[in-house]
Write a protein that holds these residues in place. Structure first.
Motif, PDB file in Angstrom:
ATOM      1  N   UNK A   8       0.835  -1.216   0.000  1.00 18.55           N
ATOM      2  CA  UNK A   8       0.000   0.000   0.000  1.00 18.55           C
ATOM      3  C   UNK A   8       0.862   1.256   0.000  1.00 18.55           C
ATOM      4  N   UNK A   9       1.857   1.299   0.904  1.00 13.34           N
ATOM      5  CA  UNK A   9       2.751   2.467   0.975  1.00 13.34           C
ATOM      6  C   UNK A   9       3.540   2.606  -0.318  1.00 13.34           C
ATOM      7  N   UNK A  10       3.989   1.469  -0.855  1.00 12.75           N
ATOM      8  CA  UNK A  10       4.736   1.492  -2.111  1.00 12.75           C
ATOM      9  C   UNK A  10       3.922   2.101  -3.241  1.00 12.75           C
ATOM     10  N   UNK A  11       2.639   1.709  -3.353  1.00 16.58           N
ATOM     11  CA  UNK A  11       1.759   2.259  -4.385  1.00 16.58           C
ATOM     12  C   UNK A  11       1.552   3.764  -4.212  1.00 16.58           C
ATOM     13  N   UNK A  12       1.252   4.181  -2.974  1.00 15.21           N
ATOM     14  CA  UNK A  12       0.961   5.598  -2.710  1.00 15.21           C
ATOM     15  C   UNK A  12       2.167   6.471  -3.044  1.00 15.21           C
ATOM     16  N   UNK A  13       3.336   6.064  -2.551  1.00 15.55           N
ATOM     17  CA  UNK A  13       4.556   6.847  -2.789  1.00 15.55           C
ATOM     18  C   UNK A  13       4.929   6.808  -4.268  1.00 15.55           C
ATOM     19  N   UNK A  15       2.890   6.642  -6.892  1.00 16.59           N
ATOM     20  CA  UNK A  15       2.026   7.575  -7.632  1.00 16.59           C
ATOM     21  C   UNK A  15       2.457   9.015  -7.378  1.00 16.59           C
ATOM     22  N   UNK A  16       2.716   9.342  -6.089  1.00 20.46           N
ATOM     23  CA  UNK A  16       3.124  10.703  -5.715  1.00 20.46           C
ATOM     24  C   UNK A  16       4.464  11.076  -6.346  1.00 20.46           C
ATOM     25  N   UNK A  17       5.435  10.174  -6.259  1.00 17.69           N
ATOM     26  CA  UNK A  17       6.772  10.463  -6.771  1.00 17.69           C
ATOM     27  C   UNK A  17       6.792  10.536  -8.295  1.00 17.69           C
ATOM     28  N   UNK A  18       5.937   9.737  -8.951  1.00 21.25           N
ATOM     29  CA  UNK A  18       5.841   9.794 -10.411  1.00 21.25           C
ATOM     30  C   UNK A  18       5.378  11.168 -10.866  1.00 21.25           C
ATOM     31  N   UNK A 174      14.694  15.442  -8.650  1.00 25.00           N
ATOM     32  CA  UNK A 174      15.557  14.589  -7.825  1.00 25.00           C
ATOM     33  C   UNK A 174      14.768  13.859  -6.741  1.00 25.00           C
ATOM     34  N   UNK A 175      13.878  14.594  -6.046  1.00 25.19           N
ATOM     35  CA  UNK A 175      13.070  13.949  -5.010  1.00 25.19           C
ATOM     36  C   UNK A 175      12.166  12.888  -5.628  1.00 25.19           C
ATOM     37  N   UNK A 176      11.556  13.225  -6.768  1.00 25.21           N
ATOM     38  CA  UNK A 176      10.699  12.266  -7.454  1.00 25.21           C
ATOM     39  C   UNK A 176      11.448  11.016  -7.865  1.00 25.21           C
ATOM     40  N   UNK A 177      12.671  11.183  -8.384  1.00 21.64           N
ATOM     41  CA  UNK A 177      13.472  10.047  -8.830  1.00 21.64           C
ATOM     42  C   UNK A 177      13.853   9.147  -7.660  1.00 21.64           C
ATOM     43  N   UNK A 178      14.300   9.754  -6.568  1.00 20.47           N
ATOM     44  CA  UNK A 178      14.703   8.974  -5.379  1.00 20.47           C
ATOM     45  C   UNK A 178      13.510   8.207  -4.816  1.00 20.47           C
ATOM     46  N   UNK A 179      12.364   8.890  -4.675  1.00 19.82           N
ATOM     47  CA  UNK A 179      11.174   8.233  -4.140  1.00 19.82           C
ATOM     48  C   UNK A 179      10.655   7.148  -5.076  1.00 19.82           C
ATOM     49  N   UNK A 180      10.791   7.357  -6.386  1.00 20.54           N
ATOM     50  CA  UNK A 180      10.402   6.327  -7.350  1.00 20.54           C
ATOM     51  C   UNK A 180      11.209   5.049  -7.141  1.00 20.54           C
TER      52      UNK A 180
END
Length: 322
Positions: A8-13, A15-18, A174-180
């Motif tokens: 669940x956390x993986x999916x949420x993060x 989508x947000x990071x993408x 950068x934040x998006x890439x790391x979180x992805x």
């Protein structure tokens, strides 16, 4: 509990990071003088498939190649059956005729190419390289034709690219890439553990939980577009995403190491994806025959119901066959 939380956390993060990654990458390109149309056709298109790409890469690296290839094909099935089907059930979609001349023939061609390459039940490094080469060729053709089309009809391509300063765009990127990267690894771990716990193959988990999860951005964007009276965007999102899933996501496991494919994948899952693609293309071309050259093709609620019904039947068949 921990496995479910990880998924669940993986999916949420994811989508947000993408979303962060796409915004940052698009703004950086625009700040360096790349035209909005070109940014929309390349960076934004690739970026919206980043969840599938990162999940498949993480899966392939950790030895879960079946999960990766299941994610690619399962996402394509979900895009047509669930995303496009649900959107059509909400409202009709007008399909511009340029799709009949460009993206749909390309999608049909690459589906046939992928079928020929994996007909031997193996995804080799050679197969993967050929798919990636086809991706670059397809992108070149689409960008060239679309830029020419936009030059004739300047308002035909909708570019809602948020303007950001170079610093803010770089931070978003950068934040998006790391979180992805982090979220995709978390999701793959949760998915593979769930497969072991439930006693099903990684392929099935990739075709179901992971595929639906990575298709959630397309589903949310398509429904939002329909509610805002822009349902035509949903069609472009689905076709573009399916092209990238076949040519950018599916080859990833083969680049790491050759992957043996079982008969169920080819005869059940890849066949279902190909059949849905053919049916969608058939509906679009059949509708276009009745209209003059200047009219858009309209897909209605009946077609949406057929796609949703086919998606439910596929899941039922998947359930009874495992």
């Amino acid at each position: 509990m921990l496995i479910g939380l990880a998924i669940i956390v993986g999916f949420i993060v994811l989508v947000f990071s993408s979303d962060l990654f796409v915004k940052g990458a698009a703004a950086i390109a625009q700040n360096f003088g790349v035209s909005p149309t070109l940014v929309g056709l390349t960076i934004v298109s690739i970026g919206t498939s980043s969840p599938e790409i990162l999940v498949s890469l993480s899966a392939a690296i950790t030895g879960a190649g079946e999960l990766a290839i299941g994610n690619a094909v399962g996402s394509n099935i979900a895009n047509i059956g669930l995303v496009l089907g649900a959107t059509l059930c909400l409202c009709s979609i007008k399909v511009a005729r340029v799709y009949l001349q460009l993206e749909i023939p390309i999608l049909l061609s690459i589906t046939a190419l992928a079928a020929v390459l994996i007909i031997d039940f193996e995804l080799s490094s050679t197969d993967s390289i050929l798919m990636l080469a086809a991706l670059f060729l397809a992108m070149y053709i689409i960008v060239k034709k679309r830029l020419a089309y936009v030059a004739i009809k300047p308002n035909s391509h909708n570019n809602n690219i948020e303007e950001l300063s170079r610093l803010k765009a770089s931070i978003f990127f950068l934040i998006g890439l790391v979180l992805l990267i982090v979220s995709s690894r978390l999701l793959v771990w949760g998915a593979t553990e769930a497969a072991m716990l439930l006693g099903v193959s990684e392929l099935v988990i990739g075709l179901t939980i992971v595929a639906v999860g990575t298709s959630l951005p397309e589903l949310a964007a398509s429904i939002a577009s329909a509610l805002k009276n822009h349902p035509d965007l949903a069609f472009g999102n689905v076709i573009g995403s399916n092209i990238f899933n076949l040519l950018a996501v599916m080859p990833i496991p083969g680049l790491i190491q050759s992957l043996s494919l079982n008969k169920d994948f080819l005869y059940r899952d890849f066949f279902t994806m190909s059949l849905l693609t053919l049916i969608l293309s058939g509906f679009v071309y059949a509708s276009s025959i009745k209209l003059n050259a200047n009219c858009s093709v309209v897909l209605g609620r009946k077609i949406g119901s057929i796609f949703v019904g086919a998606y439910v039947l596929y899941y039922y068949y998947l359930y009874i066959s495992i």
